[in-house]
Design an enzyme around this catalytic site. Structure first.
Site, PDB file in Angstrom:
ATOM      1  N   SER A 139      40.614  38.775  42.411  1.00  0.00           N
ATOM      2  CA  SER A 139      40.434  38.335  41.032  1.00  0.00           C
ATOM      3  C   SER A 139      41.659  37.593  40.546  1.00  0.00           C
ATOM      4  O   SER A 139      41.632  36.973  39.485  1.00  0.00           O
ATOM      5  CB  SER A 139      40.140  39.534  40.122  1.00  0.00           C
ATOM      6  N   LYS A 155      50.420  44.631  42.804  1.00  0.00           N
ATOM      7  CA  LYS A 155      49.711  44.157  43.989  1.00  0.00           C
ATOM      8  C   LYS A 155      50.632  43.708  45.118  1.00  0.00           C
ATOM      9  O   LYS A 155      50.245  43.722  46.294  1.00  0.00           O
ATOM     10  CB  LYS A 155      48.781  43.004  43.608  1.00  0.00           C
TER      11      LYS A 155
END
Length: 323
Positions: free
Chosen positions: A80, A59
């Site tokens: 999340s 990410k």
């Protein structure tokens, strides 16, 4: 804007790779299952080790590409966990304020690390759809820049550098297995793979096959909230940026059960790789695909297990959570 391979392409991934120099790690390809293999006979499988990436997951690639390109001093996102961790980790040295909206059921350990890194948490009831809606509202209310976890051109291009690295190191790769939630990584790999003969296979939790359902319907379809063990892949529908890119280039989609995901994570541990369940999804797809020929790569997308997150958070000063 209807983003397609024609409007966002490999050149955007190349620009992202230049921008990210010094901010991301070029992660190794690790041996997984070599022919003759017990589980994948006649197939040589390599593992793209994004669990070794800064922040514990791929990410950081998309997050850094967006942060560096946008130059914002305040950012809001829905996450999340891993995208929020990546943004918070990047933000502090750059003087950027980060607010992360997290849905009910999100990892408490990931939230704790985001706070420890200096990010602010907003918790909301409901699922990913409610989370992302609140993030958009907060950005509008505060004037902060919204950096979604997957559905953004800069985020997608940054994630595509994973695929570009694989293709540069293994130009003869025949199949690339990609874990799929919101679709930022899958869309980015599709961009990087444009013009290559590699098969791109997205792997979704069986509890949330949003891309399979959406491609069958010919439009993004929203599914109910999911409690799949792969907490990073609970997105309820494809995005407006990611869907057409996946539609135009993906070769196949595979659904795997939670039991298969946990079995793949256990197999990775036997190889000495500590991956969170989300990080084991692509391997679960490769194992489900079974017998094949030629070289394949599965992306181990994250290593932020509860133990790893707790240890990381313990090294950072905790900030107060906001509601």
């Amino acid at each position: 804007m209807n983003v397609t391979i024609d409007t966002l392409g490999p050149a955007d991934v190349a620009r992202a790779a230049e921008r990210l120099a010094g901010y991301v790690r070029r992660t190794p390809l690790l041996p997984g299952l070599a022919s003759p293999g017990r589980l994948l006979p006649d197939c040589s499988l390599l593992l793209k080790a994004e669990h070794l990436q800064h922040g514990g997951s791929f990410k950081v690639r998309g997050a850094a590409n967006a942060v560096l390109a946008l130059g914002a001093d305040r950012i809001v996102t829905g996450s999340s966990g891993n995208h929020g961790i990546a943004l918070a980790r990047l933000a502090a040295p750059l003087g950027v304020q980060v607010t992360v909206v997290m849905a009910a059921g999100a990892s408490a350990a990931k939230a704790a690390l985001i706070r420890a890194l200096g990010g602010r948490i907003v918790s909301v009831p409901g699922g990913v759809a409610e989370r992302d809606r609140r993030a958009r509202e907060l950005a509008g209310e505060t004037g902060a820049v919204l950096v979604p976890s997957s559905d953004h051109e800069l985020v997608v291009a940054g994630q595509g550098t994973v695929g570009a690295e694989v293709l540069a190191e293994v130009p003869d790769v025949e199949t690339l297995y990609v874990p799929t939630g919101g679709g930022g990584l899958l869309a980015g790999v599709c961009l990087a793979a444009h013009g290559h003969r590699v098969r791109v296979v997205g792997v979704e939790p069986a509890a949330t096959p949003r891309y399979a359902r959406s491609l069958a319907a010919g439009r993004p379809v929203r599914l109910p909230p999911s409690d799949t063990v792969a907490d990073g892949l609970r997105a309820q529908q494809p995005g407006t940026v990611t869907f057409p890119l996946v539609r135009d280039r993906v070769d196949d989609l595979i659904a795997v059960s939670d039991a298969e995901i946990l079995a793949a994570a256990a197999f990775l541990r036997r190889l000495g790789i500590e991956a969170e369940p989300t990080g084991a999804v692509a391997l679960a797809g490769a194992l489900r695909a079974g017998r094949g020929t030629g070289r394949a790569v599965a992306i181990v997308s994250g290593g932020n297990s509860t133990a790893a997150l707790t240890a990381a958070a313990a090294t950072e000063p905790l900030l107060e959570e906001i509601s």
